[in-house]
Enzyme design. Structure first.
Site, short mmCIF file in Angstrom:
data_model
loop_
_atom_site.label_atom_id
_atom_site.label_comp_id
_atom_site.label_asym_id
_atom_site.label_seq_id
_atom_site.Cartn_x
_atom_site.Cartn_y
_atom_site.Cartn_z
N LYS A 94 0.91 -1.38 -0.02
CA LYS A 94 -0.03 -0.05 -0.04
C LYS A 94 0.83 1.23 -0.10
O LYS A 94 1.88 1.40 0.70
CB LYS A 94 -0.95 0.06 1.25
CG LYS A 94 -2.07 1.19 1.26
CD LYS A 94 -2.91 1.04 2.48
CE LYS A 94 -4.15 1.98 2.43
NZ LYS A 94 -4.77 2.01 3.89
N SER A 169 -9.77 2.47 2.92
CA SER A 169 -8.81 3.21 2.19
C SER A 169 -7.83 2.04 1.23
O SER A 169 -7.42 2.39 0.17
CB SER A 169 -8.11 4.02 2.72
OG SER A 169 -7.11 3.38 3.68
N SER A 193 -9.58 -0.03 7.05
CA SER A 193 -9.00 -0.23 5.78
C SER A 193 -8.61 -1.59 5.12
O SER A 193 -8.03 -1.60 4.13
CB SER A 193 -8.16 1.05 5.63
OG SER A 193 -8.88 2.16 5.72
N1 GLN Z 1 -12.72 4.37 6.27
C1 GLN Z 1 -12.33 4.69 7.38
C2 GLN Z 1 -11.87 6.06 7.46
O1 GLN Z 1 -11.92 6.78 6.50
C3 GLN Z 1 -10.96 3.89 7.89
C4 GLN Z 1 -9.85 4.40 7.21
C5 GLN Z 1 -8.56 3.49 7.48
O2 GLN Z 1 -8.80 2.44 7.97
N2 GLN Z 1 -7.30 3.98 7.00
O3 GLN Z 1 -11.38 6.87 8.42
#
Ligand code: GLN
Length: 523
Positions: A94, A169, A193
């Site tokens: 990532k 994400s 994410s």
């Molecule tokens: N979707 C969540 C957010 O927008 C989690 C993001 C993540 O785990 N990096 O904060």
């Protein structure tokens, strides 16, 4: 991609092997690391124009590492004997995790073209295991989002349906693994994410216990919640990868001192008899898609048949978890992102007119370099931390965090492992929630409690939803430091489900390639 390599395994077959299967073939000399790496690079070249999982492809270095592994194997002797089991198995990373020799963007314009002068600890460990790094994967800018639509480099598409989101994400890592562009990937999970993209792409994703995998070199979003973890096609592959990247790191002040348990052995245990599995009352039912609920019930049935005891637990404070997360996360992010100031890193934009002060350079740089979602969260975070509001917002959120932790403690007195759907719905169409931040945030309702409490979570494919034929994720949660339990239960559930489907779920994903591109265009 139908040509056979010298050992008679077609590239098409090669890219569909799990990492564990590929590792066996490499060790047995049935295939070389260069063949495997090249097969994946060819696949990326063939389909990533449609998927957009990769922001950077690292072909030359990946092939060089693969060739080194092949040479060591060919020479035999002690060095060949001591190769790591995953040596020569390629991986994608990532683009929130820093790497020497490749750009790291965090999905943001503010870091476009930036090269890290150091490797993240997890990347050092991949290199030590001699795993070829295929490239860097797409993400929501600074890991803020649930759909990968907030990337400054265009959205990633879900290989199951290119008009739908791959989760976020870490949509790039999940889509790369689901589209057979990589056998393994690394993600980061601050609120879900790794697990939510896993759920909507039919892959396995694990958020380890907070502190069990080093965060050194993961660009910080919310330091008290962030955790790096595996993205794979099988539970065993996640255990293998977790074992490579996990364990103490003196460069991360929150790193746990003790060594990891044998996670691979846990994944091979093969029974759940007598284990108490707790359904979290608050994390299913109302608000969850019917097809998600149905697959969740199937999983419970299978676990019961396999000898597990299913109990129901209640975690009443989970209803406040999402609200607390969206105060704590932006607060920490607003502080972590202060370092992107146009002076030390990446982009620098000079004000068009007026005096050239440092504040104005900073302002112009951040205005141009950050996207809307990042700005929204910085504003939210600085507001929540400001003098008059700190107690009302940040302080209250921290109290809720404690209550969520207590709910987990109580639940783990009644159950060894907890279970829920990973996400309330299957993959939604691109664009559907882009202009509605609150609807976007709701995707994380089932994953966030684990981050607030630091406990580990694993999502695995639970089948396809009746209404849309898209993957559904099942989430398992264990007490802190008991990640091994997730692999034990996860591997059993996976094998029961595969027996039911007649093989891995991803075998049912539509084929990608030139043909499907035409179909897409014809739509
Ligand atoms: N979707 C969540 C957010 O927008 C989690 C993001 C993540 O785990 N990096 O904060």
């Amino acid at each position: 991609m139908t040509e056979q390599n010298s050992t008679g395994i077609s590239a098409e077959t090669l890219i569909r092997l799990s990492a564990a299967q590929l590792a066996e073939k490499l060790a047995a000399g049935e295939v070389t690391a260069v063949q495997a790496t090249q097969a994946y690079l060819d696949r990326i070249a063939a389909v990533d124009g449609q998927v957009n999982a990769f922001l950077h492809v690292n072909a030359e270095e990946a092939l060089a590492v693969a060739a080194e592994v092949d040479a060591i194997r060919a020479a035999g002797g002690a060095e060949a004997e001591s190769l790591h089991v995953l040596a020569g198995v390629p991986i994608a990373v990532k683009d929130l995790i820093v790497t020497i020799g490749q750009p790291t963007t965090a999905g943001s314009k503010i870091l476009e073209g930036w090269h890290s002068p150091y490797d993240a600890t997890v990347v050092e460990r991949l290199r030590a295991a001699k795993m070829p790094i295929l490239g860097k994967t797409n993400l929501d800018e600074f890991a803020m989002g649930s759909s990968t639509e907030h990337s400054a480099y265009g959205p990633t598409r879900n290989p199951w349906d290119l008009d739908r989101i791959p989760g976020g994400s870490g949509g790039g890592s999940a889509a790369a693994v689901a589209a057979f562009e990589a056998p393994l990937a690394l993600g980061t999970d601050t609120g879900g994410s790794i697990r939510q993209p896993g759920a909507v792409t039919g892959t396995v994703g694990v958020k380890p216990t907070y502190g069990s995998v080093s965060r050194y070199g993961a660009i910080a979003m919310a330091s008290s919640l962030d955790q790096i973890g595996p993205v794979t096609r099988t539970v065993l592959d996640s255990a293998l990868l977790h074992q490579v990247i996990g364990g103490h790191d003196p460069r991360d002040s929150t790193s746990l001192p003790e060594p990891l348990a044998d996670l691979v052995a846990a994944a091979k245990t093969g029974n759940v008899e007598g284990l108490r599995i707790g359904i979290i009352k608050e994390l299913h039912g109302e608000g969850y898609q019917a097809g998600v609920e149905n697959r969740f019930n199937d999983a419970l049935e299978l676990l019961k048949e396999a000898g597990a005891e299913i109990v129901e637990v209640s975690c009443p404070n989970f209803q406040y978890a999402l609200g607390a997360y969206y105060l704590i996360m932006p607060s920490e992010a607003s502080s972590n992102l202060a370092k992107f100031d146009g002076v030390r890193y990446g982009l620098r934009v000079l004000p068009e007119d007026g005096p050239m002060t440092i504040e104005r350079v900073m302002g112009a740089t951040r205005a141009a370099g950050f996207g809307d979602e990042v700005k929204r969260r910085i504003i939210l975070g600085t507001y929540a931390l400001s003098a008059g509001y700190y107690d009302a917002y940040y302080g209250s959120a921290q109290k809720v965090r404690t209550l969520v932790q207590r709910d987990f403690d109580a639940a783990f007195e009644q159950a060894d492992v907890l279970i829920s759907p990973t996400a309330p719905t299957t993959a939604f169409p691109l664009g559907e929630k882009l202009d509605d931040p609150l609807a976007m945030y709701l995707n994380d309702v089932a994953t966030i409690p684990a981050n607030l409490a630091g406990v580990p979570g694993l999502s695995l494919p639970g089948g396809l939803a009746d209404e849309d034929g898209l993957p559904v994720g099942i989430q398992l949660l264990a007490p802190a430091r008991e990640d091994a339990r997730l692999y034990r239960v996860g591997a059993v559930l996976e094998s029961l489900l595969e027996a039911k489907w007649g093989g891995p779920l991803l075998a049912q994903a539509p084929a990608l390639g030139a043909e499907s591109l035409e179909t897409q265009e014809a739509k």
